[in-house]
Scaffold this active site. Structure first.
Site, PDB file in Angstrom:
ATOM      1  N   HIS A 165     -22.168 -69.159  61.442  1.00 24.13           N
ATOM      2  CA  HIS A 165     -22.342 -69.483  62.862  1.00 24.13           C
ATOM      3  C   HIS A 165     -22.069 -68.295  63.776  1.00 24.13           C
ATOM      4  O   HIS A 165     -22.609 -68.233  64.889  1.00 24.13           O
ATOM      5  CB  HIS A 165     -21.429 -70.653  63.244  1.00 24.13           C
ATOM      6  N   GLU A 193     -20.218 -72.062  33.923  1.00 23.19           N
ATOM      7  CA  GLU A 193     -21.510 -71.818  34.572  1.00 23.19           C
ATOM      8  C   GLU A 193     -22.362 -70.954  33.659  1.00 23.19           C
ATOM      9  O   GLU A 193     -21.877 -69.996  33.063  1.00 23.19           O
ATOM     10  CB  GLU A 193     -21.360 -71.096  35.924  1.00 23.19           C
ATOM     11  N   ASP A 250     -24.899 -76.071  56.801  1.00 21.72           N
ATOM     12  CA  ASP A 250     -24.556 -77.185  57.688  1.00 21.72           C
ATOM     13  C   ASP A 250     -25.016 -78.526  57.124  1.00 21.72           C
ATOM     14  O   ASP A 250     -24.339 -79.541  57.282  1.00 21.72           O
ATOM     15  CB  ASP A 250     -25.184 -76.983  59.069  1.00 21.72           C
ATOM     16  N   ASN A 266     -12.312 -70.389  41.382  1.00 25.56           N
ATOM     17  CA  ASN A 266     -13.591 -70.010  40.802  1.00 25.56           C
ATOM     18  C   ASN A 266     -13.908 -68.555  41.126  1.00 25.56           C
ATOM     19  O   ASN A 266     -13.901 -68.146  42.281  1.00 25.56           O
ATOM     20  CB  ASN A 266     -14.713 -70.887  41.373  1.00 25.56           C
ATOM     21  N   GLU A 267     -14.160 -67.760  40.109  1.00 22.14           N
ATOM     22  CA  GLU A 267     -14.659 -66.383  40.221  1.00 22.14           C
ATOM     23  C   GLU A 267     -13.840 -65.526  41.194  1.00 22.14           C
ATOM     24  O   GLU A 267     -14.291 -65.195  42.299  1.00 22.14           O
ATOM     25  CB  GLU A 267     -16.134 -66.399  40.626  1.00 22.14           C
ATOM     26  N   ASN A 327     -17.724 -68.258  33.516  1.00 17.35           N
ATOM     27  CA  ASN A 327     -19.046 -68.205  34.130  1.00 17.35           C
ATOM     28  C   ASN A 327     -19.741 -66.945  33.631  1.00 17.35           C
ATOM     29  O   ASN A 327     -19.283 -65.837  33.883  1.00 17.35           O
ATOM     30  CB  ASN A 327     -18.929 -68.147  35.653  1.00 17.35           C
ATOM     31  N   GLN A 372     -21.988 -75.337  49.065  1.00 12.69           N
ATOM     32  CA  GLN A 372     -23.389 -75.146  48.707  1.00 12.69           C
ATOM     33  C   GLN A 372     -24.203 -76.426  48.729  1.00 12.69           C
ATOM     34  O   GLN A 372     -25.429 -76.384  48.785  1.00 12.69           O
ATOM     35  CB  GLN A 372     -23.488 -74.498  47.323  1.00 12.69           C
TER      36      GLN A 372
END
Length: 457
Positions: free
Chosen positions: A60, A397, A73, A187-188, A328, A40
């Site tokens: 892509h 989170e 990117d 994570n998650e 989270n 991210q």
């Protein structure tokens, strides 16, 4: 951060009492931080020997999957601007920074036979910059960006995934562990398995509800246990750190006080926690989850439950392999039992036989799934304490999103954080929950998965 909108909004009347704001200071050893994830923010998607991951591949090969054909990117360009990131962290005055490693930046083909020196150097430099500025690193090994070469040979559905992840984790512990005390494996998992391998909207976009998503879940928790045991036997005595696991969970308030709706609330919590956390604490899926999926599988003509069972050896390996639970949490919902469950439907979101919805009375954010419900986090923390014998918890989170087209409204964000912190403080002080820290998502606006850059966080 990202949640799939699975709620139907309705207007309801609840009997929840809003407590007065708790303004007492947190304990001196309580820590505050902010979080990000590699795909991210980093950019540099193919620089300096980095390999392709499943999100690189998705954006892509199918750019229309993302709002405005956005990609990660470049993103926040943290690969080149990590010193600016750390300067922002120092200005915020945080105790720690939760970030994730890009598996593909360290191991370009996903396997342990080739380590990318440039990737190692980048994370070494970031960690040094953090520590030089008095900021503790909290490192997540996997935040959804599996190397594409591993996906090409089965990914999370492969019997070899546990070995692949264990090799990757061991390399990270060896290279970075002298400077990192707080590790998170995954994570998650709901987003990886249910949304990535069930619903199939997230990379790698495998649509296998009720089958592949549960195989993914089994391999994921076994991979965590493998990493935990590697750390425990080879590194803990020297590095003296911890290995945790991050679960994403809302609070599921019964829609009414009926027995059926109160049971539905517990079932929904068990589908979140009983598949992923219960094995790491008690060695197996929760009985509610096992019985419900087995019953539905039998009714549908399957010879065995679609939820794959752990062997006795696997149960022993899993039990007690979590040092700290990362939570989270963003919002809550109202739950009720389905009146006429689909007998032929398969998948996490139908196997639970629960309907979730949100009240139109709850304040909106910039994301359709996120309503402001501060009392939910206190109820969830109390449930975790009562269910799992008061484990150590870090809120990994929590935060408020806004529409990009709107002017950034920090008053709403400030109120959100203030009220959630108040309820966390109540949970600690009144309910005796063992919460050690709090993390805001996110340090800065970033690539928000399928939503691209259409939200501000």
């Amino acid at each position: 951060m990202y949640k799939v909108a699975v709620f139907v909004c309705v207007t309801v009347i609840t009997s929840i009492n809003v407590n007065a704001l708790n303004t007492k200071p947190f304990p001196k050893d309580f820590k505050f931080g902010v979080a990000t994830a590699s795909y991210q923010i980093e950019g540099g998607w193919n620089e300096d020997g980095k390999g392709e991951n499943i999100w690189d591949h998705l954006v892509h090969t199918d750019p229309t999957a993302i709002v405005n054909n956005a990609t990660g990117d470049v993103a926040c360009d943290s690969y080149h601007k990590y010193k600016e990131d750390v300067a922002m962290l120092k200005d915020l005055g945080v105790n720690f920074y939760r970030f994730s490693l890009s598996w593909s930046r360290l191991l370009p083909n996903g396997f342990a036979n080739k380590i990318n020196k440039a990737g190692v150097r980048y994370y070494k430099n970031l960690i040094k910059e953090l520590k030089d500025n008095g900021i503790e690193p909290m490192v997540t090994l996997y935040h959804w960006d599996l190397p594409q070469p591993l996906q090409d040979v089965g990914g999370f559905l492969s019997n070899n995934f546990v070995d692949w992840f264990g090799d990757y984790a061991e390399i990270c512990f060896e290279i970075f562990g002298d400077d990192v005390s707080n590790w998170i494996t995954f994570n998650e998992p709901v987003m990886t398995c249910q949304i990535g391998h069930g619903v199939g909207s997230f990379a790698p976009r495998v649509k296998s509800p009720g089958i592949g998503e549960y195989i993914c879940g089994k391999n994921l928790v076994l991979a965590h246990a493998r990493a935990w045991h590697i750390y425990d036997t080879k590194f803990r005595s020297r590095q003296k750190g911890s290995v945790g696991f991050v679960i994403d969970s809302g609070w599921y308030e019964p829609s009414t006080n009926s027995t059926a709706d109160r049971h539905a609330s517990e079932v929904m919590l068990q589908f979140v926690w009983g598949i992923y956390i219960n094995p790491l604490i008690n060695g197996d899926h929760s009985s509610i989850v096992k019985e419900q999926i087995a019953r539905r599988s039998k009714q549908q003509g399957y010879k065995r439950s679609r939820l794959p069972a752990f062997t006795e050896e696997e149960q022993k390996c899993l039990k007690g392999t979590i040092d700290i639970i990362g939570l989270n949490h963003y919002t809550s919902s109202l739950t009720s039992a389905q009146k006429n469950p689909d007998p032929n439907g398969i998948g996490y979101y139908v196997d639970c036989e629960v309907v979730s919805r949100q009240s139109d009375d709850w304040e909106k954010s910039g994301s359709s799934w996120l309503r402001v419900v501060p009392w939910g986090i206190r109820k969830l923390l109390k449930w975790i304490k009562d269910t799992y014998d008061n484990p150590k918890i870090i809120i990994t989170e929590n935060g408020f999103s806004d529409f990009k087209e709107n002017q950034l409204d920090d008053d709403k964000r400030i109120d959100y954080i203030k009220n959630y912190l108040s309820n966390i403080r109540d949970a600690m002080e009144i309910d005796g929950v063992n919460v050690l820290g709090y993390t805001v998502w996110s340090l800065m606006d970033n690539f928000e998965w399928l939503q691209g850059y259409s939200r501000m966080e």
